[in-house]
Design an enzyme around this catalytic site. Structure first.
Site, short mmCIF file in Angstrom:
data_model
loop_
_atom_site.label_atom_id
_atom_site.label_comp_id
_atom_site.label_asym_id
_atom_site.label_seq_id
_atom_site.Cartn_x
_atom_site.Cartn_y
_atom_site.Cartn_z
N HIS A 1 6.09 7.13 -53.79
CA HIS A 1 6.69 5.82 -53.60
C HIS A 1 6.81 5.19 -54.98
O HIS A 1 5.81 4.81 -55.59
CB HIS A 1 5.79 4.98 -52.69
CG HIS A 1 6.18 3.55 -52.53
ND1 HIS A 1 6.60 3.03 -51.33
CD2 HIS A 1 6.20 2.52 -53.41
CE1 HIS A 1 6.86 1.74 -51.48
NE2 HIS A 1 6.62 1.40 -52.73
N ASN B 1 11.12 -1.95 -47.63
CA ASN B 1 10.73 -1.61 -49.00
C ASN B 1 10.96 -0.11 -49.23
O ASN B 1 10.29 0.70 -48.59
CB ASN B 1 9.27 -1.96 -49.23
CG ASN B 1 8.88 -1.85 -50.69
OD1 ASN B 1 9.72 -1.75 -51.56
ND2 ASN B 1 7.58 -1.86 -50.95
N PHE C 1 7.23 -5.85 -44.53
CA PHE C 1 8.23 -4.87 -44.94
C PHE C 1 8.29 -3.72 -43.93
O PHE C 1 7.26 -3.23 -43.49
CB PHE C 1 7.89 -4.28 -46.31
CG PHE C 1 8.14 -5.20 -47.47
CD1 PHE C 1 9.43 -5.37 -47.97
CD2 PHE C 1 7.09 -5.87 -48.09
CE1 PHE C 1 9.66 -6.19 -49.07
CE2 PHE C 1 7.31 -6.70 -49.18
CZ PHE C 1 8.61 -6.86 -49.68
N GLY C 2 9.49 -3.25 -43.59
CA GLY C 2 9.62 -2.02 -42.82
C GLY C 2 10.44 -2.15 -41.55
O GLY C 2 10.40 -3.18 -40.88
N TRP D 1 2.83 6.49 -38.54
CA TRP D 1 2.44 6.53 -37.13
C TRP D 1 1.34 5.51 -36.80
O TRP D 1 0.93 5.39 -35.67
CB TRP D 1 2.02 7.95 -36.75
CG TRP D 1 3.19 8.83 -36.48
CD1 TRP D 1 4.49 8.61 -36.84
CD2 TRP D 1 3.19 10.09 -35.79
NE1 TRP D 1 5.29 9.64 -36.43
CE2 TRP D 1 4.51 10.57 -35.79
CE3 TRP D 1 2.19 10.86 -35.20
CZ2 TRP D 1 4.87 11.79 -35.19
CZ3 TRP D 1 2.54 12.07 -34.61
CH2 TRP D 1 3.87 12.52 -34.60
N ARG D 2 0.82 4.83 -37.81
CA ARG D 2 -0.05 3.64 -37.67
C ARG D 2 -1.45 3.89 -37.15
O ARG D 2 -2.31 3.02 -37.29
CB ARG D 2 0.63 2.58 -36.81
CG ARG D 2 1.96 2.07 -37.35
CD ARG D 2 1.87 1.57 -38.76
NE ARG D 2 3.08 0.87 -39.20
CZ ARG D 2 3.43 0.69 -40.45
NH1 ARG D 2 2.68 1.18 -41.43
NH2 ARG D 2 4.53 0.03 -40.75
N ASP E 1 11.70 6.97 -42.72
CA ASP E 1 10.73 5.95 -43.13
C ASP E 1 10.43 5.02 -41.95
O ASP E 1 10.38 3.79 -42.09
CB ASP E 1 11.25 5.15 -44.33
CG ASP E 1 10.16 4.28 -44.98
OD1 ASP E 1 8.98 4.43 -44.59
OD2 ASP E 1 10.50 3.46 -45.85
#
Length: 421
Positions: free
Chosen positions: A173, A272, A317-318, A59-60, A299
């Protein structure tokens, strides 16, 4: 609130019924409910499911609000039928102490859905020093260093031993950084064709094997993030057969796509773990269908437009997915008879609730919290930027025609998303 004419997914069956909601909870599920209610919603025989539980999102906030905010992330989830989301701790600051957790908890007041905060396993997610795990008892959902693999065997062993005592899951991870070799996509056809450094499947499966061995030793409740490699599925299947308290998740994009879908040097395909070979995708789907993989997660990893530019070598990545993951899976898998609708619904709700004993999350049962989504399985729509509530639009699926759409999402008896007619 009274939901009329529901095709409800209850206890692995599709049932025509009505659902009455009062004071945040489901109070009655039966046909032809006769109740005077100011808010009667005709579901028109559309699919009604327990709200989806997505245990893997980014959610950053705090720290990266140019990518996403708590509000935009929760609205994006609600748009996709997700009523509860697990929040990875790779924020700024990292959620590695109670002060930082309290900062996040304050921000979470803006969310329109429920959330499950994580704490990091290592301080700063640097893999060097164990977080004071005991501080987080009864405060978090799980421990994870998602975004980086935890290199130290000893540190992971200690984390599992302490997490077992606390009865808090470790959600890992799995990425052996020594085997990543600064790669940007799967070490396969695309890396060779585009002359891009590749990431081997072994970078994931070697650490999956390590973690499963340690989890079996410690009896820790352990879960593998975003599985991508066929070897990882084989390993999980083996350790489950041995009785280990372990599970795994697969992201929607790893179920529907593989390296063959990457035609150009497009940073929107950079994620990733990466999209791997077709045989990996097929084994992931097999694992989902036979129950080896019990859970689907998105993700959801938003990035600003400029952060995904410059092809694989420069892009972050993402990719995102919370607002359309179900539609993508229904279109690419269910309609093509590669899996059953029941399998997708359970992997997004009942299996998650059961695996992690999530009492606060809803299910379609009298007395349960009214966390519900309504889905029009016949609706066709084009995935475009204006249909994505997330602040970021980083997905390779823009322009795709999708079948099925979440049209209503309810959390604790309150409508948090309604599709515009």
């Amino acid at each position: 609130m009274l939901l009329k004419n529901c095709l409800a997914f209850i206890d692995d069956k599709f049932v025509k019924t009505d659902i009455l909601i009062k004071d945040k909870k489901i109070v009655k599920i039966q046909k032809n409910i006769k109740e005077k209610d100011e808010n009667i919603i005709d579901c028109k025989n559309n699919l009604v499911s327990a709200g989806f539980i997505d245990i893997h999102q980014h959610w950053r906030e705090p720290g990266y609000s140019h990518k996403e905010t708590i509000l935009s992330a929760s609205l994006s989830s609600a748009c996709g039928g997700i009523t509860c989301a697990g929040l990875m701790p790779n924020t700024k600051p990292v959620i590695d102490n109670l002060q930082n957790l309290e900062l996040l908890e304050d921000l979470l007041k803006q969310s329109v859905i429920k959330s499950l905060p994580y704490a990091a396993i290592s301080v700063g997610q640097k893999g060097e020093e164990l977080v004071n795990l005991k501080d987080f008892k009864n405060r978090i959902f799980a421990f994870s260093d998602d975004g980086r693999g935890l290199k130290s065997n000893a540190l992971m062993l200690k984390a599992m031993q302490e997490a077992k005592e606390l009865n808090i899951p470790i959600i890992s991870h799995c990425e052996e950084l020594d085997l990543v070799n600064n790669g940007h996509c799967h070490d396969g056809k695309v890396s060779k064709r585009l002359n891009i450094a590749g990431i081997s499947s072994e970078s994931e499966s070697v650490q999956v094997a390590r973690d499963l061995l340690l989890a079996n030793k410690t009896a820790c409740k352990y879960h593998i993030c975003h599985m991508s490699a066929k070897e990882s599925v084989h390993l999980l299947r083996l350790f489950k057969s041995l009785g280990a308290n372990v599970s795994g998740e697969v992201s929607a994009h790893h179920l529907v796509s593989c390296e063959d879908d990457i035609l150009n040097d497009d940073g929107n395909y950079k994620m990733n773990p990466p999209l791997r070979a077709k045989e990996d995708k097929n084994e992931l789907l097999k694992g989902l269908n036979d129950g080896t993989i019990e859970i689907i997660a998105t993700d959801h990893a938003p990035h600003a437009k400029n952060e995904k530019e410059g092809g694989f070598n420069k892009a972050y990545f993402g990719i995102i997915g919370s607002s359309f993951a179900f539609s993508l899976l229904y279109t690419k898998l269910v309609l093509k008879k590669k899996t059953k609708l029941k399998t997708i619904l359970n992997a997004f709700s009942a299996n998650v609730k059961k695996r992690f004993n999530l009492k606060q999350c809803g299910e379609l049962k009298e007395g349960s919290f009214a966390d519900i989504c309504v889905i029009d399985l016949n609706k066709e729509w084009i995935l475009s930027e204006d249909k994505i509530p997330s602040l970021s639009k980083n997905t390779p699926y823009l322009g795709e025609k999708l079948h099925s759409k979440v049209i209503l999402t309810i959390v604790d008896g309150k409508i948090v998303y309604k599709e515009n007619e």
